[in-house]
Motif scaffolding. Structure first.
Motif, mmCIF file in Angstrom:
data_model
loop_
_atom_site.group_PDB
_atom_site.id
_atom_site.type_symbol
_atom_site.label_atom_id
_atom_site.label_comp_id
_atom_site.label_asym_id
_atom_site.label_seq_id
_atom_site.Cartn_x
_atom_site.Cartn_y
_atom_site.Cartn_z
ATOM 1 N N UNK A 179 0.825 -1.213 0.000
ATOM 2 C CA UNK A 179 0.000 0.000 0.000
ATOM 3 C C UNK A 179 0.855 1.257 0.000
ATOM 4 N N UNK A 180 1.912 1.268 0.783
ATOM 5 C CA UNK A 180 2.760 2.465 0.862
ATOM 6 C C UNK A 180 3.370 2.829 -0.488
ATOM 7 N N UNK A 181 3.571 1.851 -1.358
ATOM 8 C CA UNK A 181 4.156 2.096 -2.680
ATOM 9 C C UNK A 181 3.096 2.312 -3.758
ATOM 10 N N UNK A 182 1.847 2.127 -3.415
ATOM 11 C CA UNK A 182 0.770 2.130 -4.397
ATOM 12 C C UNK A 182 0.456 3.542 -4.898
ATOM 13 N N UNK A 183 0.320 3.701 -6.212
ATOM 14 C CA UNK A 183 0.028 5.026 -6.756
ATOM 15 C C UNK A 183 -1.409 5.490 -6.513
ATOM 16 N N UNK A 184 -2.271 4.590 -6.061
ATOM 17 C CA UNK A 184 -3.681 4.967 -5.865
ATOM 18 C C UNK A 184 -4.118 4.813 -4.407
ATOM 19 N N UNK A 185 -3.189 5.023 -3.482
ATOM 20 C CA UNK A 185 -3.528 4.882 -2.068
ATOM 21 C C UNK A 185 -4.573 5.920 -1.632
ATOM 22 N N UNK A 186 -4.489 7.141 -2.173
ATOM 23 C CA UNK A 186 -5.454 8.188 -1.787
ATOM 24 C C UNK A 186 -6.884 7.832 -2.214
#
Length: 90
Positions: A42-49
């Motif tokens: 999740x921390x690396x995910x581009x769509x966490x927001x």
């Protein structure tokens, strides 16, 4: 391991870019190593927001029903974020 729930029928466009696509098992595991791996992803995910917004808007708030990681947060952490936002907007 907690059985992963069915993916929701609604499938926002941003999910195509999610690093978790096809890896649901680790997000619903009772194993600490799986939960840690899910959070790292999740921390690396581009769509966490948008994932966080989706979780806060559409998740079940019955913690027993939702036992998975969303946007790097546990169900309890998501509930805390939701409550804080609700207090600010009240």
């Amino acid at each position: 391991m907690v059985s992963p729930r069915e993916r929701p029928l609604r499938d926002p466009e941003w999910t195509d870019q999610a690093l978790c696509a096809g890896r649901w098992e680790m997000f619903f595991s009772n194993e600490l190593a799986d939960k840690d791996a899910a959070r790292r992803l999740c921390r690396r995910c581009p769509v966490i927001a948008p994932c966080l917004e989706d979780a806060l808007t559409h998740e079940s708030w019955n913690v027993r029903e939702h036992a998975g990681i969303r946007a790097g947060l546990s169900p309890q952490q998501l509930l805390t974020v939701r409550r804080r936002r609700n207090r600010r907007s009240a």
